[in-house]
Design a protein around this motif. Structure first.
Motif, short mmCIF file in Angstrom:
data_model
loop_
_atom_site.label_atom_id
_atom_site.label_comp_id
_atom_site.label_asym_id
_atom_site.label_seq_id
_atom_site.Cartn_x
_atom_site.Cartn_y
_atom_site.Cartn_z
N ASN A 107 0.81 -1.21 0.00
CA ASN A 107 0.00 0.00 0.00
C ASN A 107 0.85 1.27 0.00
OD1 ASN A 107 -2.31 -1.51 -0.01
ND2 ASN A 107 -2.68 -1.36 2.19
N VAL A 108 2.00 1.22 0.66
CA VAL A 108 2.83 2.42 0.65
C VAL A 108 3.39 2.67 -0.75
CG1 VAL A 108 5.12 1.46 1.22
CG2 VAL A 108 4.49 3.72 2.05
N LEU A 109 3.59 1.61 -1.54
CA LEU A 109 4.01 1.79 -2.92
C LEU A 109 2.89 2.41 -3.76
CD1 LEU A 109 6.09 -1.43 -3.68
CD2 LEU A 109 6.91 0.87 -3.18
N VAL A 110 1.63 2.03 -3.45
CA VAL A 110 0.49 2.65 -4.12
C VAL A 110 0.48 4.15 -3.80
CG1 VAL A 110 -2.03 2.75 -4.22
CG2 VAL A 110 -0.87 0.54 -4.13
N LEU A 111 0.70 4.48 -2.54
CA LEU A 111 0.73 5.88 -2.14
C LEU A 111 1.83 6.64 -2.87
CD1 LEU A 111 -0.03 8.29 -0.37
CD2 LEU A 111 1.39 7.33 1.44
N VAL A 112 3.01 6.04 -2.95
CA VAL A 112 4.13 6.70 -3.64
C VAL A 112 3.81 6.90 -5.12
CG1 VAL A 112 6.53 6.39 -4.37
CG2 VAL A 112 5.88 5.91 -2.01
N ALA A 113 3.14 5.91 -5.73
CA ALA A 113 2.78 6.04 -7.14
C ALA A 113 1.82 7.20 -7.36
CB ALA A 113 2.16 4.73 -7.63
N TYR A 114 0.82 7.33 -6.48
CA TYR A 114 -0.11 8.46 -6.61
C TYR A 114 0.60 9.77 -6.33
CZ TYR A 114 -4.37 5.63 -7.00
OH TYR A 114 -5.34 4.79 -7.44
N ALA A 115 1.48 9.78 -5.32
CA ALA A 115 2.21 11.00 -5.00
C ALA A 115 3.11 11.42 -6.17
CB ALA A 115 3.04 10.80 -3.74
N ALA A 117 2.48 11.12 -9.23
CA ALA A 117 1.68 11.77 -10.26
C ALA A 117 1.58 13.27 -10.00
CB ALA A 117 0.29 11.15 -10.31
N LEU A 118 1.67 13.65 -8.72
CA LEU A 118 1.63 15.06 -8.36
C LEU A 118 3.03 15.66 -8.29
CD1 LEU A 118 -1.06 14.88 -5.52
CD2 LEU A 118 -1.41 15.68 -7.87
N GLU A 124 10.99 7.68 -8.10
CA GLU A 124 12.05 6.70 -8.28
C GLU A 124 13.31 7.14 -7.55
OE1 GLU A 124 12.79 6.53 -12.44
OE2 GLU A 124 13.30 8.64 -12.62
N GLY A 125 14.23 6.17 -7.42
CA GLY A 125 15.54 6.46 -6.86
C GLY A 125 15.52 6.79 -5.37
N PRO A 126 16.54 7.51 -4.90
CA PRO A 126 16.65 7.83 -3.48
C PRO A 126 15.46 8.60 -2.93
CG PRO A 126 18.73 8.26 -4.62
CD PRO A 126 17.71 7.97 -5.67
N ALA A 127 14.87 9.48 -3.74
CA ALA A 127 13.71 10.25 -3.27
C ALA A 127 12.54 9.33 -2.95
CB ALA A 127 13.30 11.28 -4.32
N LYS A 128 12.34 8.28 -3.75
CA LYS A 128 11.28 7.32 -3.49
C LYS A 128 11.53 6.58 -2.18
CE LYS A 128 9.17 3.14 -5.46
NZ LYS A 128 9.15 2.22 -6.64
N ILE A 129 12.76 6.11 -1.98
CA ILE A 129 13.10 5.40 -0.75
C ILE A 129 12.94 6.33 0.45
CG2 ILE A 129 14.96 4.25 0.51
CD1 ILE A 129 16.03 3.30 -2.20
N ILE A 268 -8.44 21.67 -11.64
CA ILE A 268 -8.40 21.89 -10.19
C ILE A 268 -9.14 20.76 -9.47
CG2 ILE A 268 -9.18 23.38 -8.30
CD1 ILE A 268 -8.73 25.76 -10.13
N GLY A 269 -10.30 20.40 -9.99
CA GLY A 269 -11.06 19.30 -9.39
C GLY A 269 -10.32 17.98 -9.49
N ALA A 270 -9.69 17.73 -10.64
CA ALA A 270 -8.94 16.49 -10.81
C ALA A 270 -7.76 16.43 -9.85
CB ALA A 270 -8.45 16.37 -12.26
N SER A 271 -7.07 17.56 -9.68
CA SER A 271 -5.93 17.59 -8.75
C SER A 271 -6.40 17.39 -7.31
CB SER A 271 -5.20 18.94 -8.88
OG SER A 271 -4.64 19.08 -10.17
#
Length: 424
Positions: A107-115, A117-118, A124-129, A268-271
């Motif tokens: 689930n935390v990987l799902v969160l990172v994937a959505y994050a 997108a923003l 990816e990389g060190p920022a993802k970890i 704006i609504g989509a974001s």
């Protein structure tokens, strides 16, 4: 069932339990479900979710009855262990914990994937970890310093994720086309999508686990379970109605609620909905961390795991177990090939449902109550039939994986039995 003075601080009230119920149910799944449901059954989709909620309510009713019989932590592990003995209780507790640990990493990987997108930098990389460690580390710290802090954080998250959805429901339903005569779908179409619809309702049982840190759990938990599922079911119904009667229904979009928000409020609504998804998954992670990390202490309190898991911190929380869960979730989130294993969390839940429902009349008799009452007589057969049917929809790989975790846990069980104090 035994009631003893809890060594943990009882800092969570009914509102905190309600937050865990709601956030255990609403994760990321509902944000992608509306188009799949509409494609399968058309405008019957809102009613399918309503029926699903009513069916799952039968399981919740049984759990509400079970929570009245004990004030100790453990949830399904407690119910099954008190009814059938220590090892069956251990099997339910350990498999539930192991499955939840893996799904926390997923689930935390799902969160990172959505994050990502923003904020693409964190994809990816060190920022993802760094983001993964920050999220799970933060949840670990909050849980260690006290469950009242978890309740405060969950309350804020719940508000920020529910409010945009309520606005979307209001706008979407108001703008929806007038419904034509309802066309009932073919049974094969309902059967093909029913499992996905019902999976949107699992997770309520998380709230039963930290009973030992809850004020008057025998009163707070039944109310929170019933109110929480009813509220989430109505929200699901409203979201699906708004989508199924919109102009984008049936377009095949992969992000149906984001597309719906864009239809009414532009980018704006989509974001806003994208940010809501991130908040929703984060709240789901918080609720999961709080509940699952309390399972090993419940097992250790009964001498089923080493006493190390039950060590109490200065804040009255099971710190070792909370930290163990946080570190484990980080490690699983960094394992690239583990996501397929997350499916076993549902199987572990179903086993917990089935054995807990069977335990209910046994535990009532031991509490000098009639084995069944009218409520149980109606709800239990529906709940048991539904859980058994869902269990048949799994595959052999999931059973084998669950068996592997059980084998590893059984070794710890026998080590604890040899070294621990006499079982209570």
């Amino acid at each position: 069932m035994k009631s003893v003075t809890s060594k943990y601080r009882r800092d969570m009230g009914m509102l905190g339990v309600l937050f865990i119920v709601i956030n255990g149910l609403i994760g990321a799944g509902i944000f992608g479900l509306p188009e799949a449901l509409h494609a399968a059954v058309g405008t019957f989709a809102p009613w399918l979710l309503l029926i699903g909620g009513l069916l799952v309510m039968a399981i919740v009713v049984c759990f509400a009855q079970l929570t009245k019989l004990t004030d100790r932590s453990g949830g399904p592990q407690r119910y099954v262990g008190d009814a059938f003995g220590h090892y069956p209780g251990f099997v339910i507790g350990w498999t539930f914990f192991a499955a939840r640990l893996i799904s926390q990493g997923a689930n935390v990987l799902v969160l990172v994937a959505y994050a990502a997108a923003l904020w693409p930098l964190v994809g990816e990389g060190p920022a993802k970890i760094a983001l993964i460690v920050t999220i799970l580390g933060g949840l670990t710290i909050i849980n260690v310093v006290g469950i009242k802090w978890v309740v405060a954080v969950l309350g804020a998250m719940t508000l920020f994720k529910i409010l945009p959805l309520l606005i979307l429901i209001f706008v979407g339903v108001s703008a929806a086309s007038s419904p034509a005569n309802l066309v009932l779908p073919q049974f094969s179409a309902v059967e093909g999508i029913a499992l996905a619809a019902l999976y949107a309702f699992v997770g309520f049982e998380n709230a039963t686990i930290p009973a030992g840190e809850t004020k008057e759990p025998q009163r707070a938990m039944p109310r929170a379970l019933m109110i929480g599922l009813a509220a989430v079911t109505l929200m699901y119904f409203g979201l699906q109605w708004a989508y199924s009667y919109s102009v984008i229904a049936g377009t095949g979009t992969d992000a149906p609620l984001t597309a719906l928000a864009r239809e009414y409020a532009g980018d704006i609504g989509a974001s806003l909905i994208a940010a809501t998804i991130v908040m929703s998954v984060l709240a789901n992670l918080t609720a999961g961390h709080t509940s699952a990390s309390r399972m090993p202490p419940a097992l250790a309190d009964d001498g089923l795991l080493p006493d190390w898991f039950a060590k109490v911190s200065r804040w009255g929380t099971p710190a070792n177990s909370i930290i163990f869960f946080g570190v484990g979730a980080v490690l699983f989130s960094l394992w690239d090939n583990f996501l397929v294993l997350a499916a076993i969390s549902t199987l572990a839940r179903l086993l917990a449902y089935i054995l807990s429902i069977i335990a209910l009349p046994i535990l009532r008799k031991r509490a000098n109550l009639p084995a069944v009452n009218l409520t149980i007589l109606i709800a239990a057969p529906i709940a048991l039939s539904l859980s058994l049917w869902l269990a048949t929809q799994t595959n052999i790989h999931q059973w084998q994986t669950l068996g592997g975790f059980l084998l590893a846990g059984t070794m710890l069980f026998f080590i604890a039995r040899r070294r621990s104090r006499p079982l209570i």
